[in-house]
Design a protein around this motif. Sequence first.
Motif, mmCIF file in Angstrom:
data_model
loop_
_atom_site.group_PDB
_atom_site.id
_atom_site.type_symbol
_atom_site.label_atom_id
_atom_site.label_comp_id
_atom_site.label_asym_id
_atom_site.label_seq_id
_atom_site.Cartn_x
_atom_site.Cartn_y
_atom_site.Cartn_z
ATOM 1 N N LYS A 1 0.676 -1.463 -0.007
ATOM 2 C CA LYS A 1 -0.134 0.079 -0.122
ATOM 3 C C LYS A 1 0.937 1.395 -0.011
ATOM 4 N N THR A 2 2.047 1.202 0.933
ATOM 5 C CA THR A 2 2.870 2.567 0.948
ATOM 6 C C THR A 2 3.619 2.839 -0.465
ATOM 7 N N LEU A 3 3.969 1.575 -0.938
ATOM 8 C CA LEU A 3 4.585 1.827 -2.502
ATOM 9 C C LEU A 3 3.572 2.130 -3.626
ATOM 10 N N ARG A 4 2.430 1.849 -3.298
ATOM 11 C CA ARG A 4 1.186 2.278 -4.451
ATOM 12 C C ARG A 4 0.837 3.587 -4.174
ATOM 13 N N SER B 1 -4.117 4.266 -8.120
ATOM 14 C CA SER B 1 -5.337 3.435 -7.354
ATOM 15 C C SER B 1 -5.131 2.107 -7.444
ATOM 16 N N LEU B 2 -5.993 1.372 -6.441
ATOM 17 C CA LEU B 2 -5.974 -0.212 -6.793
ATOM 18 C C LEU B 2 -6.448 -0.654 -7.997
ATOM 19 N N ARG B 3 -7.224 0.062 -8.868
ATOM 20 C CA ARG B 3 -7.649 -0.419 -10.039
ATOM 21 C C ARG B 3 -6.417 -0.097 -11.297
ATOM 22 N N GLU B 4 -5.622 0.836 -10.943
ATOM 23 C CA GLU B 4 -4.568 1.320 -11.854
ATOM 24 C C GLU B 4 -3.431 0.213 -11.806
ATOM 25 N N LEU B 5 -3.209 -0.216 -10.320
ATOM 26 C CA LEU B 5 -2.212 -1.082 -9.939
ATOM 27 C C LEU B 5 -2.530 -2.561 -10.722
ATOM 28 N N ALA B 6 -3.825 -2.723 -10.593
ATOM 29 C CA ALA B 6 -4.254 -4.010 -11.052
ATOM 30 C C ALA B 6 -4.265 -4.096 -12.484
ATOM 31 N N GLN B 7 -4.448 -3.182 -13.381
ATOM 32 C CA GLN B 7 -4.178 -3.125 -14.740
ATOM 33 C C GLN B 7 -2.761 -3.290 -15.103
ATOM 34 N N LEU B 8 -1.956 -2.674 -14.224
ATOM 35 C CA LEU B 8 -0.531 -2.496 -14.505
ATOM 36 C C LEU B 8 0.205 -4.111 -14.141
ATOM 37 N N CYS B 9 -0.335 -5.012 -13.250
ATOM 38 C CA CYS B 9 0.130 -6.155 -12.967
ATOM 39 C C CYS B 9 -0.822 -7.294 -12.877
ATOM 40 N N ASP B 10 -1.615 -7.334 -13.678
ATOM 41 C CA ASP B 10 -2.747 -8.300 -13.947
ATOM 42 C C ASP B 10 -3.319 -8.994 -12.785
ATOM 43 N N ASP C 1 -8.160 -8.302 -5.302
ATOM 44 C CA ASP C 1 -7.155 -9.171 -4.689
ATOM 45 C C ASP C 1 -6.161 -8.284 -3.896
ATOM 46 N N ILE C 2 -5.870 -7.104 -4.775
ATOM 47 C CA ILE C 2 -4.839 -6.150 -4.304
ATOM 48 C C ILE C 2 -5.187 -5.720 -2.809
ATOM 49 N N SER C 3 -6.654 -5.585 -2.991
ATOM 50 C CA SER C 3 -6.960 -4.883 -1.686
ATOM 51 C C SER C 3 -6.988 -5.716 -0.440
ATOM 52 N N GLU D 1 12.381 -5.116 -2.786
ATOM 53 C CA GLU D 1 11.408 -3.867 -2.351
ATOM 54 C C GLU D 1 10.338 -4.084 -1.437
ATOM 55 N N LEU D 2 9.474 -5.037 -1.899
ATOM 56 C CA LEU D 2 8.360 -5.426 -1.414
ATOM 57 C C LEU D 2 8.441 -5.930 -0.036
ATOM 58 N N PHE D 3 9.501 -6.318 0.458
ATOM 59 C CA PHE D 3 9.836 -6.763 1.712
ATOM 60 C C PHE D 3 10.779 -5.830 2.458
ATOM 61 N N ASN D 4 11.002 -4.712 2.053
ATOM 62 C CA ASN D 4 11.754 -3.738 2.824
ATOM 63 C C ASN D 4 10.829 -2.910 3.845
ATOM 64 N N PHE D 5 10.498 -3.658 4.897
ATOM 65 C CA PHE D 5 9.674 -3.237 6.124
ATOM 66 C C PHE D 5 10.360 -3.625 7.075
ATOM 67 N N LYS D 6 10.136 -2.911 8.253
ATOM 68 C CA LYS D 6 10.528 -3.252 9.622
ATOM 69 C C LYS D 6 9.687 -4.080 10.426
#
Length: 78
Positions: free
Chosen positions: A18-21, A27-36, A41-43, A70-75
């Motif tokens: 969510k932070t990266l998005r 938006s959720l829909r924009e990301l969904a279109q970019l990554c199929d 499900d993204i929500s 980067e997706l795992f770059n959290f504390k």
Amino acid sequence: MSYPDKINFLELFGNQIKTLRNEKKLSLRELAQLCDIDYSDISKIEKGKRNIQMTTIVELAKGLQVHPQELFNFKIEE
């Protein structure tokens, strides 16, 4: 080092997505279109309600235009 339980880890991972998005101003829909991946499900991923496969990680990274690492770059709280 202590490790989070599965539920906590999924929530931390989802927060990172969510932070990266939001940083990319997608938006959720924009990301969904970019990554199929369906936006609902993204929500669920962002809320820590969905455990995902490795291929989904690759798709999310592609949509967010970041290295999968980067997706795992959290504390993790100890």
